[in-house]
Design an enzyme around this catalytic site. Structure first.
Site, mmCIF file in Angstrom:
data_model
loop_
_atom_site.group_PDB
_atom_site.id
_atom_site.type_symbol
_atom_site.label_atom_id
_atom_site.label_comp_id
_atom_site.label_asym_id
_atom_site.label_seq_id
_atom_site.Cartn_x
_atom_site.Cartn_y
_atom_site.Cartn_z
ATOM 1 N N LYS A 79 1.320 9.509 -5.373
ATOM 2 C CA LYS A 79 -0.022 8.970 -5.183
ATOM 3 C C LYS A 79 -1.060 10.018 -5.600
ATOM 4 O O LYS A 79 -0.886 11.207 -5.322
ATOM 5 C CB LYS A 79 -0.220 8.597 -3.713
ATOM 6 C CG LYS A 79 -1.610 8.083 -3.373
ATOM 7 C CD LYS A 79 -1.708 7.718 -1.899
ATOM 8 C CE LYS A 79 -3.098 7.184 -1.560
ATOM 9 N NZ LYS A 79 -3.198 6.768 -0.145
ATOM 10 N N SER A 139 -8.705 1.166 4.704
ATOM 11 C CA SER A 139 -7.358 1.663 5.005
ATOM 12 C C SER A 139 -7.080 1.744 6.499
ATOM 13 O O SER A 139 -7.975 2.041 7.303
ATOM 14 C CB SER A 139 -7.150 3.041 4.380
ATOM 15 O OG SER A 139 -7.047 2.949 2.979
ATOM 16 N N HIS A 171 1.124 2.431 4.138
ATOM 17 C CA HIS A 171 0.119 3.480 4.294
ATOM 18 C C HIS A 171 0.201 4.064 5.704
ATOM 19 O O HIS A 171 0.511 3.362 6.664
ATOM 20 C CB HIS A 171 -1.270 2.873 4.056
ATOM 21 C CG HIS A 171 -2.346 3.871 3.757
ATOM 22 N ND1 HIS A 171 -2.821 4.750 4.684
ATOM 23 C CD2 HIS A 171 -3.047 4.124 2.610
ATOM 24 C CE1 HIS A 171 -3.775 5.496 4.143
ATOM 25 N NE2 HIS A 171 -3.925 5.136 2.873
ATOM 26 N N ARG A 179 -7.554 -1.392 -6.536
ATOM 27 C CA ARG A 179 -7.829 -2.761 -6.097
ATOM 28 C C ARG A 179 -8.971 -3.387 -6.904
ATOM 29 O O ARG A 179 -8.960 -4.584 -7.193
ATOM 30 C CB ARG A 179 -8.152 -2.769 -4.599
ATOM 31 C CG ARG A 179 -6.921 -2.456 -3.765
ATOM 32 C CD ARG A 179 -7.243 -1.907 -2.367
ATOM 33 N NE ARG A 179 -6.038 -1.289 -1.852
ATOM 34 C CZ ARG A 179 -5.084 -1.929 -1.174
ATOM 35 N NH1 ARG A 179 -5.240 -3.215 -0.887
ATOM 36 N NH2 ARG A 179 -3.998 -1.292 -0.777
ATOM 37 N N ASP A 230 -0.076 -0.731 -4.825
ATOM 38 C CA ASP A 230 -1.407 -0.338 -5.302
ATOM 39 C C ASP A 230 -1.432 1.027 -5.968
ATOM 40 O O ASP A 230 -2.381 1.370 -6.674
ATOM 41 C CB ASP A 230 -2.439 -0.391 -4.164
ATOM 42 C CG ASP A 230 -2.241 0.699 -3.119
ATOM 43 O OD1 ASP A 230 -1.119 1.225 -2.992
ATOM 44 O OD2 ASP A 230 -3.226 1.022 -2.412
ATOM 45 N N ASN A 231 -0.410 1.844 -5.733
ATOM 46 C CA ASN A 231 -0.299 3.148 -6.392
ATOM 47 C C ASN A 231 1.054 3.736 -6.028
ATOM 48 O O ASN A 231 1.853 3.114 -5.328
ATOM 49 C CB ASN A 231 -1.443 4.095 -6.000
ATOM 50 C CG ASN A 231 -1.722 4.182 -4.516
ATOM 51 O OD1 ASN A 231 -2.794 3.781 -4.060
ATOM 52 N ND2 ASN A 231 -0.774 4.694 -3.744
ATOM 53 N N ASP A 288 0.833 -1.195 0.000
ATOM 54 C CA ASP A 288 0.000 0.000 0.000
ATOM 55 C C ASP A 288 0.878 1.261 0.000
ATOM 56 O O ASP A 288 1.647 1.482 0.936
ATOM 57 C CB ASP A 288 -0.895 -0.010 1.243
ATOM 58 C CG ASP A 288 -2.091 0.906 1.104
ATOM 59 O OD1 ASP A 288 -2.080 1.778 0.219
ATOM 60 O OD2 ASP A 288 -3.032 0.764 1.894
ATOM 61 N N ASP A 289 0.775 2.053 -1.061
ATOM 62 C CA ASP A 289 1.460 3.358 -1.164
ATOM 63 C C ASP A 289 2.968 3.279 -1.361
ATOM 64 O O ASP A 289 3.664 4.273 -1.110
ATOM 65 C CB ASP A 289 1.178 4.225 0.070
ATOM 66 C CG ASP A 289 -0.222 4.819 0.074
ATOM 67 O OD1 ASP A 289 -1.001 4.519 -0.843
ATOM 68 O OD2 ASP A 289 -0.530 5.596 1.005
ATOM 69 N N CYS A 295 -6.339 3.914 -3.697
ATOM 70 C CA CYS A 295 -6.603 2.564 -3.186
ATOM 71 C C CYS A 295 -7.761 1.804 -3.821
ATOM 72 O O CYS A 295 -7.559 0.785 -4.485
ATOM 73 C CB CYS A 295 -6.847 2.620 -1.679
ATOM 74 S SG CYS A 295 -5.443 3.220 -0.721
ATOM 75 N N HIS A 325 -10.652 -3.146 1.185
ATOM 76 C CA HIS A 325 -11.011 -1.811 0.677
ATOM 77 C C HIS A 325 -11.832 -1.838 -0.617
ATOM 78 O O HIS A 325 -11.693 -0.958 -1.475
ATOM 79 C CB HIS A 325 -9.766 -0.933 0.494
ATOM 80 C CG HIS A 325 -10.057 0.514 0.788
ATOM 81 N ND1 HIS A 325 -9.109 1.499 0.754
ATOM 82 C CD2 HIS A 325 -11.223 1.137 1.117
ATOM 83 C CE1 HIS A 325 -9.641 2.656 1.061
ATOM 84 N NE2 HIS A 325 -10.937 2.469 1.283
ATOM 85 N N LYS A 350 -5.414 -5.824 3.645
ATOM 86 C CA LYS A 350 -6.371 -4.729 3.449
ATOM 87 C C LYS A 350 -7.257 -5.000 2.234
ATOM 88 O O LYS A 350 -6.759 -5.142 1.121
ATOM 89 C CB LYS A 350 -5.604 -3.419 3.278
ATOM 90 C CG LYS A 350 -6.445 -2.256 2.794
ATOM 91 C CD LYS A 350 -5.585 -1.028 2.568
ATOM 92 C CE LYS A 350 -6.323 0.028 1.767
ATOM 93 N NZ LYS A 350 -5.506 1.236 1.555
#
Length: 466
Positions: free
Chosen positions: A291, A158, A224, A79, A275-276, A35-36, A75, A135, A133
């Site tokens: 992001k 998140s 994250h 996903r 994810d980004n 994540d991130d 996010c 989401h 996660k």
């Protein structure tokens, strides 16, 4: 001796052997989704700040994908694209009910009518697990067990959507097993434990299902915000970001070692990605943007593919690929036909992962998002933003020189692609999942009655008098 029972037992054993042998012709699949994490946050992609020896080893034993994209720089839509093989607009999740991502109690979620990677693989007798996660909706019908997963251990949204975030009136952050809340994350020590707990659950799943084909999806909550790693990783880290990235690296090593110890490495495809692009305190490396950005730093993510004996070691692929390609690629490896009643935007990229000579990207165009809207297109080396900026990514990876004025024909060609995409997707998009009477999974501390369960965005609007 009862010969009829003996013959029956032998017949059952033979059938079981045949079924397992057939299953073993398809690979196990592990997706580690950070994540991130930015393009420049790990050693194989140029980081000199973070020590990631396990990812270095994974890259040496596998392939770096240097032009691998997510379909959205935030996010939830990112996903949704991974799970369905589609651009987020196509499945109605380019935007939540009133925000770019889903919030606790949101009435929107991934429509159960969509076909996820997990649901597709289950048609080939895969056992499926999600550890981390989610989401993609926290309401009944949207959670992992309703979307093709046999097991779920993790958080529904998140990690910053909790009472420690004073900018919003969030409830506590629940950690769930299946559809049941197991405990609440109440402090930063609890946040720091999430990465290792998700990995432990994933490893347990792999060990319990080593005789079957499995799909193990590990969408980590790290890196994250709020950021805190386990004490042993914080001890020598200069920042929480460094501690979390190095803990991620260690956990990746644990997963790969487990596969090797179980002699599953030669039958398992592992894909590591994010994810980004990077949030604050993290690095996009040579890329512009972060992001939520339409620039490369928002969409191009660090990616490593590993499958000893099948993916060539110490290899690199700069062809355009992305998370939308995972569903059709996994379907191809599992010998599953794609559904023919819907548009799937992704393509099978196995020839690229296998390192076949002359293999090229199956995409002649790729579309970028920002704030839930179509914002750019890439075709070959050219990238056109909807605001008119044009970049040649081969010559200018940092997107520092707008060359639109010098290339009017390229601009016209890419503008047509943007228009065509808008027209096509408006006639072929599918409905987002929506439920009536949505409420948060747990109450807000100190609030009584139904107000304690009001969806976060509904409460925000009410407090603002909207």
């Amino acid at each position: 001796m009862n010969y009829s029972k003996l013959i029956l037992a032998l017949a059952v054993s033979f059938v079981t052997f045949i079924v397992r042998s057939q299953d073993r012709k398809v690979p196990n699949i592990v997706v580690i989704f950070i994540d991130d994490m930015g393009y420049g946050d790990i050693t194989p992609f140029g980081s000199t700040t973070n020590y990631t020896p396990n990812l270095v080893k994974m890259a040496k034993e596998g392939m770096k994908l240097t032009s691998f994209y997510v379909a959205s720089p935030v996010c939830t839509p990112s996903r949704a694209s991974l799970m369905t093989g589609c651009y987020p607009q196509r499945v109605g999740l380019n935007w939540g009910s009133d925000h770019i991502v889903l919030f606790p109690g949101d009435p929107h979620g991934l429509n159960p009518k969509e076909i996820t990677i997990a649901e597709l693989l289950k048609t080939k007798n895969y056992v499926t697990g999600c550890f981390g996660k989610w989401h993609l909706g926290d309401q009944p019908g949207f959670l992992p067990l309703d979307q093709g997963f046999d097991e779920f251990y993790g958080i529904p949204y998140s990690s910053d959507m909790w009472i420690g975030n004073k900018n919003w009136k969030f409830p506590d952050l629940p950690v769930m097993r299946g559809n049941t809340i197991e405990y609440l994350v109440e402090d930063m020590a609890g946040q720091a434990k999430l990465c290792s707990r998700f990995t432990e659950e994933a490893i347990s799943f792999i060990k319990r299902n080593k005789e079957k084909p499995f799909f193990c999806y590990i969408p980590q909550a790290f890196v994250h915000a709020p950021r805190m790693a386990s004490p042993e990783f914080m001890a020598n880290a200069k920042t929480a970001e460094e501690g979390q990235i190095e803990e991620i690296d260690w956990n990746v090593g644990q997963i790969l070692e487990t596969l090797k110890d179980l002699k599953l490495d030669k039958s398992t495809l592992v894909l590591f990605t994010s994810d980004n692009g990077p949030a604050g305190g993290l690095s996009a490396g040579p890329l512009r943007g972060r992001k939520a950005s339409v620039y490369e730093g928002g969409h191009r993510v660090p990616t490593i593919a590993w499958w000893p004996g099948r993916i060539p070691s110490e290899s690199e692929c700069d062809e355009l690929t992305g998370t939308i390609d995972l569903l059709p690629t996994f379907a191809g490896l599992a010998k599953i036909d794609l559904p023919n009643d819907r548009v799937i935007d992704g393509k099978d990229i196995w020839p690229l992962l296998a390192g076949r000579v002359g293999a090229k990207t199956p995409h002649d165009r790729f579309f970028y998002q920002q704030k839930g809207n179509l914002s750019a297109v890439r075709s070959g080396d050219w990238k056109l933003l909807t605001n008119g900026e044009l970049y040649n990514l081969k010559e200018d990876l940092a997107e520092s020189l707008d060359v639109a004025d010098e290339n009017p024909e390229v601009v016209k060609k890419l503008q047509r692609m943007l228009r065509d995409f808008d027209i096509e997707i408006s006639s072929n998009k599918r409905e987002v999942g929506i439920v009536e009477g949505s409420r948060t999974l747990v109450p807000r501390p100190g609030v009584v009655g139904e107000d304690a369960y009001l969806p976060t965005l509904v409460l925000m609007k009410r407090d603002k008098g909207q």
